[in-house]
Scaffold this active site. Sequence first.
Site, PDB file in Angstrom:
ATOM      1  CG  HIS A  14     -24.229 -15.881  19.090  1.00 26.63           C
ATOM      2  ND1 HIS A  14     -24.356 -14.877  20.026  1.00 26.63           N
ATOM      3  CD2 HIS A  14     -22.906 -15.943  18.780  1.00 26.63           C
ATOM      4  CE1 HIS A  14     -23.173 -14.339  20.255  1.00 26.63           C
ATOM      5  NE2 HIS A  14     -22.269 -14.973  19.522  1.00 26.63           N
ATOM      6  NE  ARG A  15     -31.910 -19.306  17.261  1.00 27.30           N
ATOM      7  CZ  ARG A  15     -32.754 -20.270  16.891  1.00 27.30           C
ATOM      8  NH1 ARG A  15     -33.710 -20.009  16.002  1.00 27.30           N
ATOM      9  NH2 ARG A  15     -32.643 -21.483  17.384  1.00 27.30           N
TER      10      ARG A  15
END
Length: 445
Positions: A416-417
Amino acid sequence: MPQVMEFKLPDLGEGLTEAEIVRWLVAVGDVVAIDQPVVEVETAKAMVEVPCPYGGVVTARFGEEGTELPVGAPLITVAVGAGADEAVEPEDSGSGNVLVGYGTDHSRTARRRRVRPGSAAPAATSAPTPAPAAVVTTPVVASAVVASPAAASPVVTGPVAVISPLVRKLARDHGIDLRALRGSGPEGLILRADVEAARRSPEPAPVAAPAAAAAPEGERVPLKGLRGVVAEKLSRSRREIPDATCWVDADATELMAARAAMNAVGGPKISVLALLARICTAALAKYPELNSTVDLAANEIVRLPSVHLGFAAQTERGLVVPVVRDAQTRNPESLSAEFARLTEVARAGKLAPADLTGGTFTLNNYGVFGVDGSTPIINHPEAAMLGVGRIMAKPWVHRGELAVRQVVQLSLTFDHRVCDGGTAGGFLRYVADCVESPAVLLRSL
């Protein structure tokens, strides 16, 4: 006098820190050539033969088969230089002189001996002369010090100063630890007289072993080797990567029909995995955020120009992830051939570390295990993994009517980064559209 050289476990590349000894290829007393493989080790899910940079007589091995050694730990010691190959003893019967402890092998030709400058070649009819260290007329009891509870000698932790295989065999036959002896020869060299003296010395009284603690219930399996590598990699992924998973069911009937049509025209067979891989590379071209990695030191996301596609392969030694280099440049036929080649090499246990590293995206076909879905763990340091379940007949609404179709579940686990859910959802939807209608893929070819 020969020099005893210590060969340490080298860095085999790709950041490896340890290796497990699988099989020794030489024994103590063997004569080795420069760059001859001496041990087979397992590391980073691969089997590697390690060559020795020294030539001479093997004087010691460090570690038994199954032992795990860190990089930089001693592997073997080799006696290098003049006289290193002269420790031979004549046999009472046989066809020639051989290293003591290995017998006379009639199937082998005699090993050529080096003659030092200034020495005369012996006559053909003369009897062979034993090495000086092998001749003992009077035992020298004071020349060796045996470790005992009253006066213990410091235990040697480095190479043992022994050159003659005769001395090693004598010590081995009588259960004498050469590390507990102090040699009387030049520079502490252990001679036959030292071993003979230790053999005649009274043995210390045995010390009663403490009562063993009750063994805990259950079987304990060492977390090392391949299992240890997998555990460390997956644990690191869980610690560092904030992952999320999305999934979708897709009608794969048209994809299976397209594959059947491709294989009907002859030529190499195209696998389902190859078609899914080609769809993945097209999707990564549209969503390059998922073909990236996170550089924590620089606090940056690095988007990678090439797709090095890893795929999960189950072998007898465990799960491995071989990597197809530059997958974005390959067509389904080339991908099928490379998948087949790497799978065969993996099952034979011959993958090199370079075949298992450098991946940028992983395709995980867990459908071969007969399951529909999964939430896989990302293969660190990658940013995403596509999971594919089994393709099976299910009721499905097709063109407004209920029909039996070939349905597959697709799941995408992503970091999700590197992107938000919209990017991940767009990637997965594009993959599903290509599976349901392979003609969609033609727009990007």
